[in-house]
Design an enzyme around this catalytic site. Structure first.
Site, PDB file in Angstrom:
ATOM      1  N   ASP A  63       0.863  -1.185   0.000  1.00  4.18           N
ATOM      2  CA  ASP A  63       0.000   0.000   0.000  1.00  4.18           C
ATOM      3  C   ASP A  63       0.897   1.232   0.000  1.00  4.18           C
ATOM      4  O   ASP A  63       1.483   1.589   1.028  1.00  4.18           O
ATOM      5  CB  ASP A  63      -0.909   0.013   1.234  1.00  4.18           C
ATOM      6  CG  ASP A  63      -2.017  -1.021   1.175  1.00  4.18           C
ATOM      7  OD1 ASP A  63      -1.920  -1.957   0.350  1.00  4.18           O
ATOM      8  OD2 ASP A  63      -2.967  -0.913   1.971  1.00  4.18           O
ATOM      9  N   LYS A  93      -6.920   3.510  -2.833  1.00  4.35           N
ATOM     10  CA  LYS A  93      -7.249   3.450  -1.413  1.00  4.35           C
ATOM     11  C   LYS A  93      -7.454   4.864  -0.881  1.00  4.35           C
ATOM     12  O   LYS A  93      -6.754   5.796  -1.273  1.00  4.35           O
ATOM     13  CB  LYS A  93      -6.114   2.734  -0.668  1.00  4.35           C
ATOM     14  CG  LYS A  93      -6.236   2.690   0.852  1.00  4.35           C
ATOM     15  CD  LYS A  93      -5.052   1.932   1.443  1.00  4.35           C
ATOM     16  CE  LYS A  93      -5.020   2.039   2.962  1.00  4.35           C
ATOM     17  NZ  LYS A  93      -3.862   1.336   3.548  1.00  4.35           N
ATOM     18  N   LYS A 126     -10.159   0.373  -1.962  1.00  5.00           N
ATOM     19  CA  LYS A 126     -10.020   0.077  -0.546  1.00  5.00           C
ATOM     20  C   LYS A 126     -10.411   1.291   0.269  1.00  5.00           C
ATOM     21  O   LYS A 126      -9.866   2.380   0.101  1.00  5.00           O
ATOM     22  CB  LYS A 126      -8.584  -0.338  -0.217  1.00  5.00           C
ATOM     23  CG  LYS A 126      -8.360  -0.638   1.277  1.00  5.00           C
ATOM     24  CD  LYS A 126      -6.957  -1.172   1.525  1.00  5.00           C
ATOM     25  CE  LYS A 126      -6.667  -1.320   3.012  1.00  5.00           C
ATOM     26  NZ  LYS A 126      -5.309  -1.858   3.282  1.00  5.00           N
TER      27      LYS A 126
END
Length: 245
Positions: free
Chosen positions: A92, A162, A201
């Protein structure tokens, strides 16, 4: 939705700077017990998490350029490659937020592309597909910038966009704190922008079943939360809110 199905959406997360090895081991034990999609830990704990989760099917996720996104692309690449060598399955990465704020989206895309390329190549050498998620820090961006960053991530070949690190500290013109996590509006916008085939996400401030369901209905396909165990333990499969999704 059953607890088993719900758990597969959750990245069980512990990124607090004061977290020690005992907390990481407990996090991994909980992830095994409930069958979460992954644990998300700081890079220093990737090896420990990989050892704890070996054979479980739970992935090891870590963060890169975290939480500011202000390290160089080369640093992000090196950090990613090191994490993968230590056992990470998912990366990430925080985008170059300053470049996004300035409208320098070609730099945002290049930053993501170099990390994605390095991750995919490192994974290929190990015989596995590394998932790359790009953290936009949506609370610091307007809608137009969020759309452009999503398009950058998509063009660069990232697997997910995300919402948040959970560590940003936005303030209003009055100096009072503003929300810093996932919002229904931002998740919907991200899903509309990237389409049905890319992951979204939602992370930051998701501490209840109701909030989790709201994010799934808005278009999220993965949920980052430090409250995964609490949500699963309190999940009532008979409630209407749980059956809507």
């Amino acid at each position: 939705m059953t607890k088993d199905v719900l758990a597969k959406y959750i990245d069980h997360t512990l990124l607090a700077p004061q977290a020690g090895i005992r907390e990481i081991v407990l996090l991994c034990q909980e992830a095994r017990r409930y069958g979460f999609a992954s644990v998300c830990v700081n890079p220093v704990y990737v090896s420990a998490a990989a050892n704890e989760l070996e054979g479980s099917g739970v992935k090891v996720c870590t963060v890169v350029g975290f939480p500011l996104g202000a390290t160089t692309t080369k640093d992000k690449v090196n950090e990613s490659e090191n994490a993968i060598a230590n056992g990470a399955d998912e990366i990430d990465m925080v985008i170059n937020i300053g470049a996004a704020k300035d409208g320098r989206f070609s730099e945002v895309e290049t930053d993501i592309l170099d990390v994605v390329t390095a991750c995919k190549e490192a994974g290929k050498k190990l015989g596995k597909n590394i998932i790359v998620k790009t953290i936009l820090e949506t609370c610091l961006l307007d809608d137009a910038a969020i759309v452009n960053c999503c398009l950058c991530a998509k063009k660069a070949g990232a697997d997910f966009v995300k919402t948040s690190t959970g560590f940003a500290n936005p303030k209003g013109i009055d100096g009072n704190p503003l929300p810093n996590g996932a919002s229904e509006h931002h998740v919907k916008l991200m899903r509309e922008t990237v389409g049905p085939d890319m992951g979204v996400k939602a992370s930051g401030g998701i501490r209840s079943a109701r909030t989790l369901i709201t994010m799934l209905e808005a278009g999220a396909s993965r949920i980052g939360t430090s409250s995964g165990s609490k949500i699963i333990e309190n999940w009532d499969e008979s409630k209407e809110v749980n059956n809507k999704y």
